[in-house]
Write a protein that holds these residues in place. Structure first.
Motif, PDB file in Angstrom:
ATOM      1  N   VAL A 150       0.830  -1.229  -0.155  1.00 38.62           N
ATOM      2  CA  VAL A 150      -0.093  -0.035  -0.114  1.00 38.62           C
ATOM      3  C   VAL A 150       0.759   1.289  -0.195  1.00 38.62           C
ATOM      4  O   VAL A 150       0.685   2.191  -0.920  1.00 38.62           O
ATOM      5  N   LYS A 151       1.921   1.343   0.631  1.00 40.39           N
ATOM      6  CA  LYS A 151       2.984   2.337   0.866  1.00 40.39           C
ATOM      7  C   LYS A 151       3.284   2.619  -0.561  1.00 40.39           C
ATOM      8  O   LYS A 151       3.671   3.692  -0.934  1.00 40.39           O
ATOM      9  N   ARG A 152       3.468   1.792  -1.362  1.00 36.81           N
ATOM     10  CA  ARG A 152       4.349   1.851  -2.902  1.00 36.81           C
ATOM     11  C   ARG A 152       3.097   2.217  -3.774  1.00 36.81           C
ATOM     12  O   ARG A 152       3.196   1.821  -5.070  1.00 36.81           O
ATOM     13  N   GLY A 153       1.851   2.589  -3.172  1.00 36.44           N
ATOM     14  CA  GLY A 153       0.684   2.838  -4.280  1.00 36.44           C
ATOM     15  C   GLY A 153      -0.200   1.479  -4.618  1.00 36.44           C
ATOM     16  O   GLY A 153      -1.014   1.722  -5.320  1.00 36.44           O
ATOM     17  N   GLY A 154       0.201   0.478  -3.864  1.00 34.00           N
ATOM     18  CA  GLY A 154      -0.567  -0.507  -4.143  1.00 34.00           C
ATOM     19  C   GLY A 154      -2.020  -0.457  -3.680  1.00 34.00           C
ATOM     20  O   GLY A 154      -2.518   0.147  -2.821  1.00 34.00           O
ATOM     21  N   GLN A 169      -9.990  -0.385 -20.915  1.00 35.14           N
ATOM     22  CA  GLN A 169      -8.602   0.201 -20.926  1.00 35.14           C
ATOM     23  C   GLN A 169      -7.669  -1.011 -21.080  1.00 35.14           C
ATOM     24  O   GLN A 169      -6.719  -0.574 -21.636  1.00 35.14           O
ATOM     25  N   VAL A 170      -7.976  -1.953 -20.738  1.00 39.03           N
ATOM     26  CA  VAL A 170      -7.040  -3.003 -21.021  1.00 39.03           C
ATOM     27  C   VAL A 170      -6.744  -3.411 -22.334  1.00 39.03           C
ATOM     28  O   VAL A 170      -5.702  -3.583 -22.989  1.00 39.03           O
ATOM     29  N   GLU A 201       1.772 -13.322 -15.028  1.00 43.47           N
ATOM     30  CA  GLU A 201       2.488 -12.001 -15.571  1.00 43.47           C
ATOM     31  C   GLU A 201       1.344 -11.094 -16.130  1.00 43.47           C
ATOM     32  O   GLU A 201       1.646  -9.882 -16.123  1.00 43.47           O
ATOM     33  N   THR A 202       0.644 -11.536 -16.935  1.00 44.30           N
ATOM     34  CA  THR A 202      -0.366 -10.854 -17.584  1.00 44.30           C
ATOM     35  C   THR A 202      -1.447 -10.061 -16.407  1.00 44.30           C
ATOM     36  O   THR A 202      -1.461  -8.962 -16.523  1.00 44.30           O
ATOM     37  N   LEU A 203      -1.704 -10.823 -15.460  1.00 42.40           N
ATOM     38  CA  LEU A 203      -2.763 -10.262 -14.562  1.00 42.40           C
ATOM     39  C   LEU A 203      -1.860  -9.098 -13.615  1.00 42.40           C
ATOM     40  O   LEU A 203      -2.108  -7.977 -13.194  1.00 42.40           O
ATOM     41  N   ALA A 204      -0.276  -9.381 -13.075  1.00 37.71           N
ATOM     42  CA  ALA A 204       0.368  -8.616 -12.522  1.00 37.71           C
ATOM     43  C   ALA A 204       0.802  -7.340 -13.146  1.00 37.71           C
ATOM     44  O   ALA A 204       0.862  -6.262 -12.726  1.00 37.71           O
ATOM     45  N   ALA A 205       0.652  -7.013 -14.565  1.00 36.81           N
ATOM     46  CA  ALA A 205       0.583  -5.966 -15.488  1.00 36.81           C
ATOM     47  C   ALA A 205      -0.424  -4.985 -15.331  1.00 36.81           C
ATOM     48  O   ALA A 205      -0.384  -3.864 -15.496  1.00 36.81           O
ATOM     49  N   VAL A 206      -1.692  -5.504 -14.887  1.00 32.64           N
ATOM     50  CA  VAL A 206      -2.902  -4.724 -15.094  1.00 32.64           C
ATOM     51  C   VAL A 206      -2.944  -3.518 -14.243  1.00 32.64           C
ATOM     52  O   VAL A 206      -3.295  -2.306 -14.463  1.00 32.64           O
ATOM     53  N   PRO A 207      -2.509  -3.745 -12.760  1.00 30.02           N
ATOM     54  CA  PRO A 207      -2.608  -2.560 -11.894  1.00 30.02           C
ATOM     55  C   PRO A 207      -1.775  -1.490 -12.489  1.00 30.02           C
ATOM     56  O   PRO A 207      -2.031  -0.220 -12.525  1.00 30.02           O
ATOM     57  N   HIS A 208      -0.450  -1.908 -13.111  1.00 27.01           N
ATOM     58  CA  HIS A 208       0.270  -0.773 -13.761  1.00 27.01           C
ATOM     59  C   HIS A 208      -0.558   0.071 -14.825  1.00 27.01           C
ATOM     60  O   HIS A 208      -0.172   1.239 -15.178  1.00 27.01           O
ATOM     61  N   ILE A 209      -1.010  -0.553 -15.472  1.00 31.38           N
ATOM     62  CA  ILE A 209      -1.864  -0.267 -16.696  1.00 31.38           C
ATOM     63  C   ILE A 209      -2.860   0.909 -16.338  1.00 31.38           C
ATOM     64  O   ILE A 209      -3.111   1.868 -16.542  1.00 31.38           O
ATOM     65  N   ASN A 269      -3.197   2.150 -13.294  1.00 33.57           N
ATOM     66  CA  ASN A 269      -2.388   3.393 -12.746  1.00 33.57           C
ATOM     67  C   ASN A 269      -1.645   4.525 -13.759  1.00 33.57           C
ATOM     68  O   ASN A 269      -1.778   5.571 -13.471  1.00 33.57           O
ATOM     69  N   ARG A 270      -1.294   3.841 -14.672  1.00 31.78           N
ATOM     70  CA  ARG A 270      -0.324   4.770 -15.562  1.00 31.78           C
ATOM     71  C   ARG A 270      -1.090   5.059 -16.862  1.00 31.78           C
ATOM     72  O   ARG A 270      -0.577   5.926 -17.689  1.00 31.78           O
ATOM     73  N   GLY A 271      -2.111   4.420 -17.076  1.00 25.90           N
ATOM     74  CA  GLY A 271      -2.916   4.875 -18.436  1.00 25.90           C
ATOM     75  C   GLY A 271      -2.396   3.704 -19.483  1.00 25.90           C
ATOM     76  O   GLY A 271      -1.313   3.349 -19.482  1.00 25.90           O
ATOM     77  N   ALA A 272      -3.487   3.259 -20.211  1.00 25.18           N
ATOM     78  CA  ALA A 272      -3.244   2.440 -21.649  1.00 25.18           C
ATOM     79  C   ALA A 272      -2.257   3.038 -22.482  1.00 25.18           C
ATOM     80  O   ALA A 272      -1.623   2.494 -23.090  1.00 25.18           O
ATOM     81  N   ALA A 273      -2.283   4.480 -22.552  1.00 27.78           N
ATOM     82  CA  ALA A 273      -1.445   5.183 -23.734  1.00 27.78           C
ATOM     83  C   ALA A 273       0.046   4.853 -23.163  1.00 27.78           C
ATOM     84  O   ALA A 273       0.958   4.650 -24.030  1.00 27.78           O
ATOM     85  N   TRP A 274       0.365   5.018 -21.794  1.00 26.96           N
ATOM     86  CA  TRP A 274       1.651   4.836 -21.306  1.00 26.96           C
ATOM     87  C   TRP A 274       2.005   3.305 -21.805  1.00 26.96           C
ATOM     88  O   TRP A 274       3.130   3.233 -22.230  1.00 26.96           O
ATOM     89  N   TYR A 275       1.345   2.521 -21.493  1.00 25.55           N
ATOM     90  CA  TYR A 275       1.630   1.077 -21.749  1.00 25.55           C
ATOM     91  C   TYR A 275       1.856   0.754 -23.198  1.00 25.55           C
ATOM     92  O   TYR A 275       2.739   0.113 -23.454  1.00 25.55           O
TER      93      TYR A 275
END
Ligand SMILES: Cc1cc2nc3c(=O)[nH]c(=O)nc-3n(C[C@H](O)[C@H](O)[C@H](O)COP(=O)(O)O)c2cc1C
Ligand code: SF4
Ligand code: FES
Lengths: 164, 426
Positions: free
Chosen positions: B31-35, B53-54, B211-219, B221-227
Motif C-alpha cells: 500500500v505504501k508503494r501505491g498498491g 482500458q486493458v 504475469e499478464t495479471l500482474a501488469a494490469v494494476p500498472h496499466i 495506474n499509469r494509463g493505457a497510452a503509457w503502456y
C-alpha cells in the motif's frame, strides 16, 4: 512426513476442519479432491488404498475414481517414501548445467543408490523429476517442502549433512 | 539473476521494480508503494470501462499464446445470469520458464490486485489461483499476502482462493487446469466450448497467466497510452515482459525489457554472454515448446510476438534456453522429447504414441543404433503430431525435433555414420 501404520481415519479433528473449509468454497464436493489428498499425504506421508477409500467416502466418490486421479499426478505417493523425499530436476536446461551429476551425487551420498528407491536406513528417497520452474538456478532440488536452488556436485555433501 | 540484483541500464523495470525488496511483500508495504489504488479505482468504475482500458493498452497474454487480454475479457457474457470465474494460471512448468515464480515470491500483491481487477471487469465473484505443487515458497508467500489483503477487506465481495497442483505439466493447459480444480485428471477439454462460455464448473470463466495479471494494476495506474508506448519494434506488441534466461550464459535469471528488445543484447549484455571460452550455438527463445534458433537467427531476433516469428520461432512464455558449442544437440532434443512423452496426458493417439516413439528413436540414434531412415521417420511422426490433437502438447514435442533436424543435421548424421561415440541414455 512420518510413515505410520495406516489404519486410523485421517479426516478427524483439525484435518477434517481444514477439509471442511475447502468444501465451503466450491459448488461441488469433488473439487476438494486434490486438497483432500494433500491433507492426507501431509498427515500420513503417502496415500494408501485405505486413505483413497476414506477420501472417496468423505467426498461422495468411488475409490476407483479417486485412484484414477491419484495416479494421474506425480506428487502423490502411492507407497511410503523416505523421511527426506528429494526431487532433482534433470530436464534439458538443468541437464546442460550438470543436473545428472547432482542426481548421481545425491544417490550415492544419501545411500539411496537408485532413483526412486529408499535408502536402507529409511531416511532418503531420491527421484528425478521434470522441470521444477527454476531453470536459471540449476540445479534446483526439493527436499520435502524445502526448495533449494543452484545445487552443484560440490554442494551435495553439505546438503546431505544438513538433513541427516 | 537471482534477486536482489541491480537492474541493467537496458532493462525497463515495471513488474520487477520491487523484486528483492521483502517489504513490498507485505500488505502495508504494498500500500505504501501505491498498491491497491488501481483496484480501488477499478471497483468504482463500470466493468466495461476497465475492459476497454486493458484493450487499449495492447496487453497480450504472457502465458504463451499471446492472445489480447482485453479482447479475451470482452468475450465474457455481459448479462450476468450465472456465476463467473477467474482462473489464474500459476502452473509454470514449461522448461526454461521461471518468471511467475519470481512475481509470486516478490510481489504477490501485484498478482492478487490484478486478479481482483480482472474479477471486477468480468463480473466474477470467485478467483482461483492454481499454483503448481512444487512451488512451496511462492505458495507460502502468496498465501500470507492473501490473508493480509483479505483481512484488510480490499477485495470487497470477491473471494480469492489458492489451489495447489500435484505435479503435471499438462495442467498448465487452461482446460486441463480447470478439470484439475474440479477434482479430475488433468485432461485438456475439446474446444469449443471456450472457457468464456463454459469453463470452471461449466460456468463462464476467464483464465490468465500470472504475469499478464500482474501488469494490469500498472496499466490502470499509469494509463493505457503509457503502456502502449512501451514498444520498440511492432505496435502489436506492447509493454514490458520478463524473460527467464537459463542454460549457458554467465548470468542466468529474469530480466525485464520492453517488447521488441534485441535477443542478442539480452544474451550478451544483460546476461554477460557465453561462459568463458565458449560460443553460442543455439537458443530456444520461448520455452521448450517452440522451434530452436541457430546462432545467426538468435543474433538477429527481436523479442516481440512478431519478431520471434519472423526469426522462425515463437515468443511463447519468454523462457530463453541457451546452448553453447559444448552442447550435444541430439542429446538435448532427446531430453525434450522425453519430457513431452512423460507429460502427455495420453488422450490422443498421435500424442501418446508420437511422443513415446520419437523419444525411443532419438535414444536409439544416441546409442549408435540409428538407421539412416530414422530422420525421415522422425519428421514423418512429427508431422502427424502437429495440428491433429486436442491440445498443442503434441505439436510442442515436434517443434524442437523438426527444427533440430533441419538446423543441426550434421550432429544427427555423425551418430548415424558412427562418427560420434554412442552415449548412454539411461
Ligand atoms: C501444454 C500446455 C501447457 C501450458 N502451460 C502453461 C503454464 O504453465 N502457464 C500459463 O500461464 N499458461 C500455460 N499454457 C497456456 C494456457 O493454456 C493459456 O493459454 C494461458 O493460461 C492463458 O493466459 P494468458 O492469456 O494470460 O496468457 C499452456 C498451454 C499448453 C497447451
Ligand atoms: S495432445 Fe497430448 S497432452 Fe494434449 S490432450 Fe492430446 S494426449 Fe493430452
Ligand atoms: S529445467 Fe530444471 S528447473 Fe526447469
Amino acid at each position: 512426513m512420518s510413515v505410520t501404520e495406516d489404519t486410523q481415519p485421517v479426516f478427524t479433528g483439525a484435518v477434517l476442519e481444514a477439509l471442511q473449509a475447502v468444501l465451503g468454497r466450491y459448488p461441488t464436493k469433488q473439487a476438494a479432491l486434490l486438497p483432500a489428498l494433500w491433507l492426507a499425504q501431509r498427515e500420513r506421508g503417502w496415500i494408501s488404498d485405505r486413505v483413497m477409500a476414506e477420501v472417496a467416502e468423505v467426498l461422495g466418490l468411488t475409490p476407483a475414481y479417486v485412484k484414477g486421479v491419484v495416479t494421474f499426478y506425480t506428487m502423490y505417493h502411492q507407497h511410503p517414501v523416505g523421511k527426506h523425499f528429494v526431487q532433482v530436476c534433470t530436464t534439458s536446461p538443468c541437464n546442460i548445467c550438470g543436473a545428472e551429476g547432482v542426481l548421481k551425487a545425491l544417490l550415492e551420498q544419501t545411500g539411496a543408490r537408485d532413483a526412486g528407491a529408499t535408502s536402507p536406513d529409511g531416511n532418503w528417497t531420491v527421484i528425478e523429476v521434470e522441470c521444477l520452474g527454476a531453470c536459471g538456478f540449476a540445479t534446483p532440488v526439493l527436499v520435502n517442502d524445502d526448495f533449494i536452488e543452484s545445487v552443484t556436485v560440490e554442494k551435495v555433501p553439505a546438503l546431505v549433512r544438513k538433513y541427516r | 539473476m537471482g534477486f536482489p540484483h541491480q537492474p541493467h541500464p537496458k532493462e525497463t523495470v515495471v513488474l520487477s521494480q520491487y523484486f528483492g525488496d521483502p517489504d513490498a511483500r507485505t500488505y502495508k508495504g504494498w500500500v505504501k508503494r501505491g498498491g491497491y489504488e488501481a483496484l480501488r479505482n477499478a471497483l468504482a468504475t463500470a466493468p466495461a470501462a476497465v475492459v476497454e482500458q486493458v484493450k487499449e493498452s495492447g496487453l497480450r497474454g504472457r502465458g504463451g499464446a499471446g492472445f489480447p487480454t482485453g479482447l479475451k475479457w470482452s468475450f465474457m457474457p455481459k448479462a450476468k445470469t450465472r456465476p463467473h470465474y477467474v482462473c489464474v494460471n500459476a502452473d509454470e512448468s514449461e522448461p526454461g520458464t521461471f518468471k511467475d515464480r519470481e512475481i509470486m515470491r516478490w510481489t504477490p500483491h501485484a498478482l492478487l490486485e490484478g486478479a481482483a481487477i480482472a474479477a471486477h471487469a468480468i463480473q466474477a465473484e470467485v478467483v482461483v489461483i492454481y499454483i503448481r505443487g512444487e512451488f512451496t515458497e511462492p505458495w507460502a508467500i502468496t498465501e500470507k499476502a492473501l490473508a493480509e489483503a483479505d483481512a484488510a477487506g480490499v477485495f470487497g465481495t470477491i473471494k480469492v482462493y489458492l489451489h495447489r497442483g500435484a505435479g503435471a505439466y499438462i495442467c498448465g493447459e487452461e482446460t486441463a487446469l480447470m478439470n484439475s480444480i474440479e477434482g479430475k485428471r488433468g485432461n485438456p477439454r475439446i474446444k469449443p466450448p471456450f472457457p468464456a462460455v463454459a469453463g470452471l464448473f461449466g460456468m463462464p470463466t476467464t483464465i490468465n497467466n500470472v504475469e499478464t495479471l500482474a501488469a494490469v494494476p500498472h496499466i490502470l495506474n499509469r494509463g493505457a497510452a503509457w503502456y502502449r508506448g512501451l514498444s520498440l519494434s511492432n505496435p502489436q506488441s506492447t509493454g514490458t515482459k520478463l524473460f527467464s534466461v537459463c542454460g549457458h550464459v554467465q548470468r542466468p535469471g529474469n530480466y525485464e525489457v520492453t517488447l521488441g528488445f534485441p535477443l542478442k543484447d539480452l544474451l550478451y549484455d544483460l546476461c554477460g554472454g557465453p561462459l568463458p571460452g565458449r560460443t553460442l550455438k543455439a537458443c530456444i527463445p520461448g520455452g521448450s515448446s517452440v522451434p530452436i534458433l541457430t546462432r545467426e537467427e538468435t543474433e538477429a531476433c527481436l523479442l516481440d510476438y512478431e519478431g520471434v516469428v519472423a526469426s522462425g520461432s515463437m515468443l511463447g512464455s519468454g523462457g530463453v534456453i541457451v546452448f553453447d558449442d559444448s552442447t550435444d544437440m541430439v542429446y538435448q532434443i532427446m531430453r525434450l522429447a522425453r519430457f513431452y512423452a512423460h507429460e502427455s496426458c495420453a488422450q490422443c493417439t498421435q500424442c501418446r504414441e508420437g511422443t513415446a516413439w520419437t523419444t525411443k528413436i532419438l535414444e536409439r540414434i544416441l546409442a549408435g543404433q540409428g538407421k539412416t531412415e530414422d530422420l525421415d521417420l522422425l519428421l514423418d511422426l512429427s508431422e502427424n503430431m502437429t495440428g491433429k490433437t486436442i491440445c498443442v502438447l503434441s505439436d510442442s514435442c515436434a517443434a524442437p525435433i523438426v527444427s533440430g533436424i533441419k538446423k543441426f543435421r550434421g550432429e544427427f548424421d555423425a551418430y548415424l555414420a558412427g562418427a560420434r561415440s554412442p552415449v548412454p541414455v539411461g
